[in-house]
Enzyme design. Structure first.
Site, PDB file in Angstrom:
ATOM      1  N   ASP A  25       6.077  28.441 -27.988  1.00  0.00           N
ATOM      2  CA  ASP A  25       4.704  28.179 -27.538  1.00  0.00           C
ATOM      3  C   ASP A  25       4.697  27.433 -26.206  1.00  0.00           C
ATOM      4  O   ASP A  25       5.629  26.690 -25.897  1.00  0.00           O
ATOM      5  CB  ASP A  25       3.983  27.365 -28.633  1.00  0.00           C
ATOM      6  CG  ASP A  25       2.474  27.446 -28.496  1.00  0.00           C
ATOM      7  OD1 ASP A  25       1.975  28.292 -27.725  1.00  0.00           O
ATOM      8  OD2 ASP A  25       1.785  26.645 -29.159  1.00  0.00           O
ATOM      9  N   HIS A  42       4.527  33.988 -19.447  1.00  0.00           N
ATOM     10  CA  HIS A  42       5.183  34.856 -20.437  1.00  0.00           C
ATOM     11  C   HIS A  42       6.473  35.435 -19.854  1.00  0.00           C
ATOM     12  O   HIS A  42       7.485  35.537 -20.541  1.00  0.00           O
ATOM     13  CB  HIS A  42       4.257  35.988 -20.869  1.00  0.00           C
ATOM     14  CG  HIS A  42       3.025  35.499 -21.589  1.00  0.00           C
ATOM     15  ND1 HIS A  42       3.072  34.531 -22.563  1.00  0.00           N
ATOM     16  CD2 HIS A  42       1.714  35.841 -21.478  1.00  0.00           C
ATOM     17  CE1 HIS A  42       1.843  34.303 -23.012  1.00  0.00           C
ATOM     18  NE2 HIS A  42       1.001  35.083 -22.366  1.00  0.00           N
ATOM     19  N   LEU A 136      25.095  37.687 -34.854  1.00  0.00           N
ATOM     20  CA  LEU A 136      23.806  37.011 -35.071  1.00  0.00           C
ATOM     21  C   LEU A 136      22.772  38.059 -35.447  1.00  0.00           C
ATOM     22  O   LEU A 136      22.723  39.143 -34.863  1.00  0.00           O
ATOM     23  CB  LEU A 136      23.356  36.323 -33.769  1.00  0.00           C
ATOM     24  CG  LEU A 136      21.979  35.659 -33.773  1.00  0.00           C
ATOM     25  CD1 LEU A 136      22.013  34.336 -34.538  1.00  0.00           C
ATOM     26  CD2 LEU A 136      21.472  35.408 -32.351  1.00  0.00           C
TER      27      LEU A 136
HETATM   28  C1  IPE Z   1       1.760  30.947 -32.154  1.00  0.00           C
HETATM   29  O1  IPE Z   1       1.308  30.471 -30.937  1.00  0.00           O
HETATM   30  C2  IPE Z   1       2.196  32.378 -32.015  1.00  0.00           C
HETATM   31  C3  IPE Z   1       3.356  32.594 -31.193  1.00  0.00           C
HETATM   32  C4  IPE Z   1       4.114  31.680 -30.639  1.00  0.00           C
HETATM   33  C5  IPE Z   1       3.721  33.960 -31.015  1.00  0.00           C
HETATM   34  P1  IPE Z   1      -0.253  30.488 -30.571  1.00  0.00           P
HETATM   35  O2  IPE Z   1      -0.378  29.838 -29.240  1.00  0.00           O
HETATM   36  O3  IPE Z   1      -0.793  31.846 -30.713  1.00  0.00           O
HETATM   37  O4  IPE Z   1      -0.865  29.576 -31.727  1.00  0.00           O
HETATM   38  P2  IPE Z   1      -2.086  28.598 -31.752  1.00  0.00           P
HETATM   39  O5  IPE Z   1      -3.273  29.390 -31.306  1.00  0.00           O
HETATM   40  O6  IPE Z   1      -1.770  27.475 -30.811  1.00  0.00           O
HETATM   41  O7  IPE Z   1      -2.156  28.143 -33.166  1.00  0.00           O
HETATM   42  C1  IPE Z   2       3.288  31.424 -26.425  1.00  0.00           C
HETATM   43  O1  IPE Z   2       2.638  30.874 -25.342  1.00  0.00           O
HETATM   44  C2  IPE Z   2       3.418  32.919 -26.314  1.00  0.00           C
HETATM   45  C3  IPE Z   2       2.543  33.679 -27.197  1.00  0.00           C
HETATM   46  C4  IPE Z   2       1.776  33.182 -28.106  1.00  0.00           C
HETATM   47  C5  IPE Z   2       2.529  35.117 -27.010  1.00  0.00           C
HETATM   48  P1  IPE Z   2       1.055  30.783 -25.253  1.00  0.00           P
HETATM   49  O2  IPE Z   2       0.557  32.001 -24.556  1.00  0.00           O
HETATM   50  O3  IPE Z   2       0.454  30.537 -26.581  1.00  0.00           O
HETATM   51  O4  IPE Z   2       0.899  29.511 -24.311  1.00  0.00           O
HETATM   52  P2  IPE Z   2      -0.142  28.324 -24.451  1.00  0.00           P
HETATM   53  O5  IPE Z   2      -0.084  27.836 -25.847  1.00  0.00           O
HETATM   54  O6  IPE Z   2      -1.482  28.888 -24.116  1.00  0.00           O
HETATM   55  O7  IPE Z   2       0.324  27.313 -23.458  1.00  0.00           O
HETATM   56 MG    MG Z   3       0.008  28.857 -27.612  1.00  0.00          MG
END
Ligand code: IPE
Ligand code: IPE
Ligand code: MG
Length: 248
Positions: A25, A42, A136
């Site tokens: 995240d 990303h 792995l």
């Molecule tokens: C969780 O992250 C999903 C992934 C890392 C793929 P999100 O950014 O989507 O989750 P929330 O919205 O903070 O709970």
């Molecule tokens: C995690 O990063 C990747 C996915 C959930 C696909 P985020 O896109 O959720 O990044 P933040 O949480 O908005 O910083």
């Molecule tokens: Mg996120």
């Protein structure tokens, strides 16, 4: 401390978690800090994936599960969803030979039926191409939602009861667990979440029952092999009790 010193330390410092699961995240915030679009974050996150897969194999982790895209993430703006899908396809093209060469066996967990045919084919080709890797197992959680996974398991068991091949009394934790995507994996010993969020976000609700949780403020694109080894070091200092009292 250098990463090889850290690796040495965790190798001699205790048990290596057999299964590590990571909620990757913070890509969007990483990009925002640089005044760039979320998709820039990303893309940067892909580098971290590459590094962490290699580091997990080096540490002797057996299973690494990466939460890459949740069912709820389908609700993001279409342009971001398409960019993420394009990145998945790019990841497959770039990494397939390397993953195979390193003995990484890729599995997909999630509702693959929701993916566009092109993305789905790319992912399936990666799974086929890396089948048999011994070093792995890499579970990529894509279009993954744990509640759906659990509901699907219940549905499959109900169908077996209906067709007379199972009686309800035979349903136990083991049989139930066998209906999940992770049927052949041990439960995660260690769950890591980056970017400081203290929540599970519909990830492996069943499997995480007794996992140790490590939350780090580091945003996913900044996460390195040293961070992984540090999390494992932290895990090794935990006292896992599984509800019991340890003999003193
Ligand atoms: C969780 O992250 C999903 C992934 C890392 C793929 P999100 O950014 O989507 O989750 P929330 O919205 O903070 O709970
Ligand atoms: C995690 O990063 C990747 C996915 C959930 C696909 P985020 O896109 O959720 O990044 P933040 O949480 O908005 O910083
Ligand atoms: Mg996120």
């Amino acid at each position: 401390m250098s990463s090889s010193d850290l690796l040495q330390q965790i190798r001699t410092g205790g048990e290596i978690p057999r299964h590590v699961a990571i909620i990757m995240d913070g890509n969007g915030r990483w990009a925002k800090q640089r005044s760039r679009p979320r998709t820039f974050g990303h893309r940067a996150g892909m580098r971290a994936v590459r590094e962490v897969v290699e580091a997990a194999a080096d540490a002797g982790v057996e299973v690494l599960t990466l939460y890459a895209f949740s069912q709820e993430n389908w609700g993001r703006p279409p342009a971001e969803v398409s960019a993420l899908m394009a990145l998945l396809e790019l990841y497959v093209r770039r990494e397939r030979e390397d993953l195979r060469g390193k003995g990484v066996e890729v599995h997909m967990i999630g509702e693959v039926g929701r993916l566009a045919p092109r993305t789905r084919r790319a992912m399936e080709s990666l799974v086929d191409h890396t089948a048999g890797g011994q070093r792995l197992r890499l579970n990529l959680a894509i279009s993954y939602g744990s509640r759906t996974e659990i509901v699907n398991a219940a549905r499959r068991l109900a169908e077996r009861v209906l067709d007379g091949t199972l009686v309800p009394g035979e349903i136990d934790e083991e049989l139930f667990g066998q209906q999940l995507y992770t049927a052949s994996d041990p439960d995660p010993d260690l769950l890591i979440r980056t970017s400081g969020e203290m929540r599970i976000s519909n990830f492996m609700l069943w499997q995480l029952a007794y996992s140790e949780i490590h939350v780090t403020p580091v945003l996913w694109p900044d996460f390195t092999r040293e961070h992984l080894f540090g999390a494992i070091r932290d895990f090794q200092r935990r006292e896992r009790r599984f509800g019991r009292v340890l003999a003193s």
